[in-house]
Design an enzyme around this catalytic site. Sequence first.
Site, PDB file in Angstrom:
ATOM      1  N   LYS A 281       1.842   2.036  -5.175  1.00 33.97           N
ATOM      2  CA  LYS A 281       2.392   1.464  -6.414  1.00 33.97           C
ATOM      3  C   LYS A 281       1.479   1.761  -7.600  1.00 33.97           C
ATOM      4  O   LYS A 281       1.945   2.141  -8.671  1.00 33.97           O
ATOM      5  CB  LYS A 281       2.546  -0.063  -6.266  1.00 33.97           C
ATOM      6  CG  LYS A 281       3.518  -0.479  -5.178  1.00 33.97           C
ATOM      7  CD  LYS A 281       3.533  -1.985  -4.983  1.00 33.97           C
ATOM      8  CE  LYS A 281       2.308  -2.548  -4.307  1.00 33.97           C
ATOM      9  NZ  LYS A 281       2.103  -2.149  -2.911  1.00 33.97           N
TER      10      LYS A 281
ATOM     11  N   GLN B 202       2.074  -6.018  -3.102  1.00 33.14           N
ATOM     12  CA  GLN B 202       2.586  -6.104  -1.724  1.00 33.14           C
ATOM     13  C   GLN B 202       3.923  -5.340  -1.606  1.00 33.14           C
ATOM     14  O   GLN B 202       4.125  -4.378  -2.333  1.00 33.14           O
ATOM     15  CB  GLN B 202       2.734  -7.568  -1.277  1.00 33.14           C
ATOM     16  CG  GLN B 202       1.409  -8.314  -1.138  1.00 33.14           C
ATOM     17  CD  GLN B 202       0.870  -8.904  -2.419  1.00 33.14           C
ATOM     18  OE1 GLN B 202       1.575  -9.566  -3.162  1.00 33.14           O
ATOM     19  NE2 GLN B 202      -0.395  -8.678  -2.704  1.00 33.14           N
TER      20      GLN B 202
ATOM     21  N   GLY C 106      -4.582  -4.386  -3.733  1.00 28.42           N
ATOM     22  CA  GLY C 106      -5.584  -3.363  -4.049  1.00 28.42           C
ATOM     23  C   GLY C 106      -4.823  -2.114  -4.434  1.00 28.42           C
ATOM     24  O   GLY C 106      -4.157  -1.521  -3.594  1.00 28.42           O
ATOM     25  N   HIS C 107      -4.845  -1.780  -5.711  1.00 26.40           N
ATOM     26  CA  HIS C 107      -4.088  -0.623  -6.195  1.00 26.40           C
ATOM     27  C   HIS C 107      -5.069   0.464  -6.631  1.00 26.40           C
ATOM     28  O   HIS C 107      -5.826   0.278  -7.581  1.00 26.40           O
ATOM     29  CB  HIS C 107      -3.182  -1.036  -7.368  1.00 26.40           C
ATOM     30  CG  HIS C 107      -2.156  -2.076  -6.987  1.00 26.40           C
ATOM     31  ND1 HIS C 107      -1.317  -2.668  -7.892  1.00 26.40           N
ATOM     32  CD2 HIS C 107      -1.829  -2.603  -5.786  1.00 26.40           C
ATOM     33  CE1 HIS C 107      -0.524  -3.527  -7.263  1.00 26.40           C
ATOM     34  NE2 HIS C 107      -0.821  -3.508  -5.975  1.00 26.40           N
TER      35      HIS C 107
ATOM     36  N   ASP D 178       0.809  -1.224   0.000  1.00 26.01           N
ATOM     37  CA  ASP D 178       0.000   0.000   0.000  1.00 26.01           C
ATOM     38  C   ASP D 178       0.840   1.272   0.000  1.00 26.01           C
ATOM     39  O   ASP D 178       0.447   2.298   0.568  1.00 26.01           O
ATOM     40  CB  ASP D 178      -0.969   0.011   1.198  1.00 26.01           C
ATOM     41  CG  ASP D 178      -1.889  -1.189   1.190  1.00 26.01           C
ATOM     42  OD1 ASP D 178      -2.267  -1.631   0.093  1.00 26.01           O
ATOM     43  OD2 ASP D 178      -2.226  -1.696   2.281  1.00 26.01           O
TER      44      ASP D 178
HETATM   45  P1  GDP Z   1      -0.723   0.239  -3.603  1.00 23.68           P
HETATM   46  O1  GDP Z   1      -1.356  -1.012  -3.136  1.00 23.68           O
HETATM   47  O2  GDP Z   1       0.743   0.307  -3.329  1.00 23.68           O
HETATM   48  O3  GDP Z   1      -1.043   0.562  -5.032  1.00 23.68           O
HETATM   49  O4  GDP Z   1      -1.343   1.414  -2.715  1.00 23.68           O
HETATM   50  P2  GDP Z   1      -2.905   1.608  -2.383  1.00 23.68           P
HETATM   51  O5  GDP Z   1      -3.566   2.082  -3.623  1.00 23.68           O
HETATM   52  O6  GDP Z   1      -3.452   0.413  -1.708  1.00 23.68           O
HETATM   53  O7  GDP Z   1      -2.814   2.718  -1.274  1.00 23.68           O
HETATM   54  C1  GDP Z   1      -2.291   3.976  -1.535  1.00 23.68           C
HETATM   55  C2  GDP Z   1      -3.401   5.023  -1.307  1.00 23.68           C
HETATM   56  O8  GDP Z   1      -2.824   6.300  -1.224  1.00 23.68           O
HETATM   57  C3  GDP Z   1      -4.395   5.090  -2.439  1.00 23.68           C
HETATM   58  O9  GDP Z   1      -5.654   5.417  -1.904  1.00 23.68           O
HETATM   59  C4  GDP Z   1      -3.875   6.215  -3.318  1.00 23.68           C
HETATM   60  O10 GDP Z   1      -4.913   6.876  -4.037  1.00 23.68           O
HETATM   61  C5  GDP Z   1      -3.293   7.133  -2.277  1.00 23.68           C
HETATM   62  N1  GDP Z   1      -2.119   7.904  -2.699  1.00 23.68           N
HETATM   63  C6  GDP Z   1      -1.101   7.533  -3.537  1.00 23.68           C
HETATM   64  N2  GDP Z   1      -0.160   8.496  -3.572  1.00 23.68           N
HETATM   65  C7  GDP Z   1      -0.572   9.477  -2.745  1.00 23.68           C
HETATM   66  C8  GDP Z   1      -0.016  10.723  -2.321  1.00 23.68           C
HETATM   67  O11 GDP Z   1       1.076  11.118  -2.702  1.00 23.68           O
HETATM   68  N3  GDP Z   1      -0.747  11.460  -1.432  1.00 23.68           N
HETATM   69  C9  GDP Z   1      -1.965  11.055  -0.963  1.00 23.68           C
HETATM   70  N4  GDP Z   1      -2.588  11.844  -0.102  1.00 23.68           N
HETATM   71  N5  GDP Z   1      -2.503   9.896  -1.324  1.00 23.68           N
HETATM   72  C10 GDP Z   1      -1.819   9.116  -2.198  1.00 23.68           C
HETATM   73  P1  IMO Z   2      -0.915  -4.230  -2.167  1.00 27.24           P
HETATM   74  O1  IMO Z   2      -0.467  -4.775  -3.498  1.00 27.24           O
HETATM   75  C1  IMO Z   2      -0.965  -4.672   2.175  1.00 27.24           C
HETATM   76  C2  IMO Z   2      -1.032  -8.770   3.755  1.00 27.24           C
HETATM   77  C3  IMO Z   2      -2.295  -9.220   4.465  1.00 27.24           C
HETATM   78  C4  IMO Z   2      -1.692 -10.180   5.468  1.00 27.24           C
HETATM   79  C5  IMO Z   2      -0.579 -10.852   4.669  1.00 27.24           C
HETATM   80  C6  IMO Z   2      -0.957 -12.198   4.080  1.00 27.24           C
HETATM   81  O2  IMO Z   2      -2.208  -3.516  -2.223  1.00 27.24           O
HETATM   82  O3  IMO Z   2       0.187  -3.455  -1.537  1.00 27.24           O
HETATM   83  P2  IMO Z   2      -2.472 -12.916   2.027  1.00 27.24           P
HETATM   84  O4  IMO Z   2      -3.935 -12.723   1.768  1.00 27.24           O
HETATM   85  O5  IMO Z   2      -1.595 -12.329   0.978  1.00 27.24           O
HETATM   86  O6  IMO Z   2      -2.128 -14.350   2.328  1.00 27.24           O
HETATM   87  O7  IMO Z   2      -2.196 -12.118   3.395  1.00 27.24           O
HETATM   88  O8  IMO Z   2      -0.254  -9.948   3.637  1.00 27.24           O
HETATM   89  N1  IMO Z   2      -1.248  -8.245   2.385  1.00 27.24           N
HETATM   90  C7  IMO Z   2      -1.180  -6.938   2.058  1.00 27.24           C
HETATM   91  N2  IMO Z   2      -1.000  -5.855   2.828  1.00 27.24           N
HETATM   92  N3  IMO Z   2      -1.076  -4.536   0.843  1.00 27.24           N
HETATM   93  C8  IMO Z   2      -1.234  -5.619   0.047  1.00 27.24           C
HETATM   94  O9  IMO Z   2      -1.217  -5.553  -1.295  1.00 27.24           O
HETATM   95  C9  IMO Z   2      -1.332  -6.895   0.656  1.00 27.24           C
HETATM   96  N4  IMO Z   2      -1.515  -8.153   0.194  1.00 27.24           N
HETATM   97  C10 IMO Z   2      -1.439  -8.967   1.252  1.00 27.24           C
HETATM   98  O10 IMO Z   2      -2.931  -8.132   5.086  1.00 27.24           O
HETATM   99  O11 IMO Z   2      -1.099  -9.479   6.520  1.00 27.24           O
HETATM  100 MG    MG Z   3      -2.891  -1.634  -1.821  1.00 29.46          MG
END
Ligand code: GDP
Ligand code: IMO
Ligand code: MG
Length: 425
Positions: free
Chosen positions: A16, A225, A40-41, A13
Amino acid sequence: MANMTVFGSQWGDEGKGKIVDLLSSEVQCVVRYQGGNNAGHTVIVNGQKYVLHVIPSGILHDGILCVISNGVVLDPFVFLTEIDNLNAKNIDTSPKRLFVSPKTHLIMPYHKVLDSARENMKSDGKIGTTGRGIGPCYEDKMARIGVRAGDLSDPNLVRQKIEIALKEKNALFKGLYNVDEMSVEEVFKEVMSIADRLLPYVQDTTELLYSLHKQGKSALFEGAQGVMLDIDHGTYPFVTSSNTICNNASVGSGFPSEYINEHIAIVKAYTTRVGAGPFPTELFDETGDFLREKGGEYGATTGRTRRCGWFDACVLRECYRICKPTTFALTKLDVLGGLDEIKICVAYSCEGKTLSYPPESAAGLAKCEPIFESMPGWKEDISSCSKWEELPENARKYVEKLEELIGVKAGFVSVGPDRNQTIRR
Ligand code: GDP
Ligand code: IMO
Ligand code: MG
């Protein structure tokens, strides 16, 4: 143009999806190479929000090819739902631009049941998985009893494989986990019901990547991840079931590592973690609440609250020594605005020793106390800054401090969720 990986450096999270989306316009192809819909991206383009779980974040750019390669575990039902959701927003997801490797393992209904049953049975030591069947699917892959996307063209083979898998799973469901057994025929019917829709996407993606490369086209490998969730290098057992490090892009896609010349680590300006496991810089006070609320730190996959804490340089040193990123993208710097003081964990104190890297075991990491350095914060809202010089001095100093600690320069500084809220250096 370079082939590159974009991967998470912490516990996932990091943002990416946002950076992959941004860089997609500079490549011809985006490849997911590991993980599944545990990811979840979130990508925001002109105020419109897209959450992608299995389809590469490059899909939002017209004409970019998107590949789900052999290293991914694919829930076919989630894949098709994601296609429907994207189509509803007029995004082209046709098999002319979206491809699934025949070697990609399918997450079967029994994998999800097993994932949840196992977690529910634990009183201590729950991992807090996403419950999406990721671990059990990778287990079957390694046990050589998995069903692969290409198998769907051979219904008899699929039935046989389900029979073999359910023999073991049903014994566990009945004898150990006390959940309903599953019928071979029902699972077979359920899975084969989507075969006609899935099969047009199934193509030799190793060949596709090779031929694109020969034509001088470039690919971006989108990690899921983060390094600390890597099955080998993370905080085992509180990890996911795949190699999340960028080095796996080659194995997970069948593309030579020699051709991948850029590795972009995504680094959040603070730290978050979803699920269980040690987290030395975790904040349990109002600063933690501030980061969670301002940063919107709620999981995109399960909606769970993300644990929040200060930036941890030991984690980034580990990322650097395993992955050697060529640059990094610092995300969510805007979230730190408004704090008087920002802390950075520069080392750990552990049983009388000072450590620069996380110890190899989760139990060891749980004993580590962070050693903090403090920096002054800034009050300005930086979310509309588009140039490095526009950032307040203390924000620039914070980025420079992280660069010094990580050992590589930040090529990108992200100051908001939108594609445009990014400073390139
Ligand atoms: P990922 O799994 O690495 O793709 O990250 P996620 O999408 O799960 O979580 C990142 C969250 O931060 C998302 O809701 C993005 O929309 C948000 N986000 C990404 N870059 C920035 C930033 O520079 N500032 C803020 N405030 N939010 C951001
Ligand atoms: P993105 O790509 C954050 C965590 C779960 C749990 C552990 C194992 O959005 O960054 P699993 O279901 O993979 O066997 O769970 O890994 N986990 C993540 N945490 N971002 C993710 O993906 C994750 N994918 C798995 O919360 O601790
Ligand atoms: Mg994510």
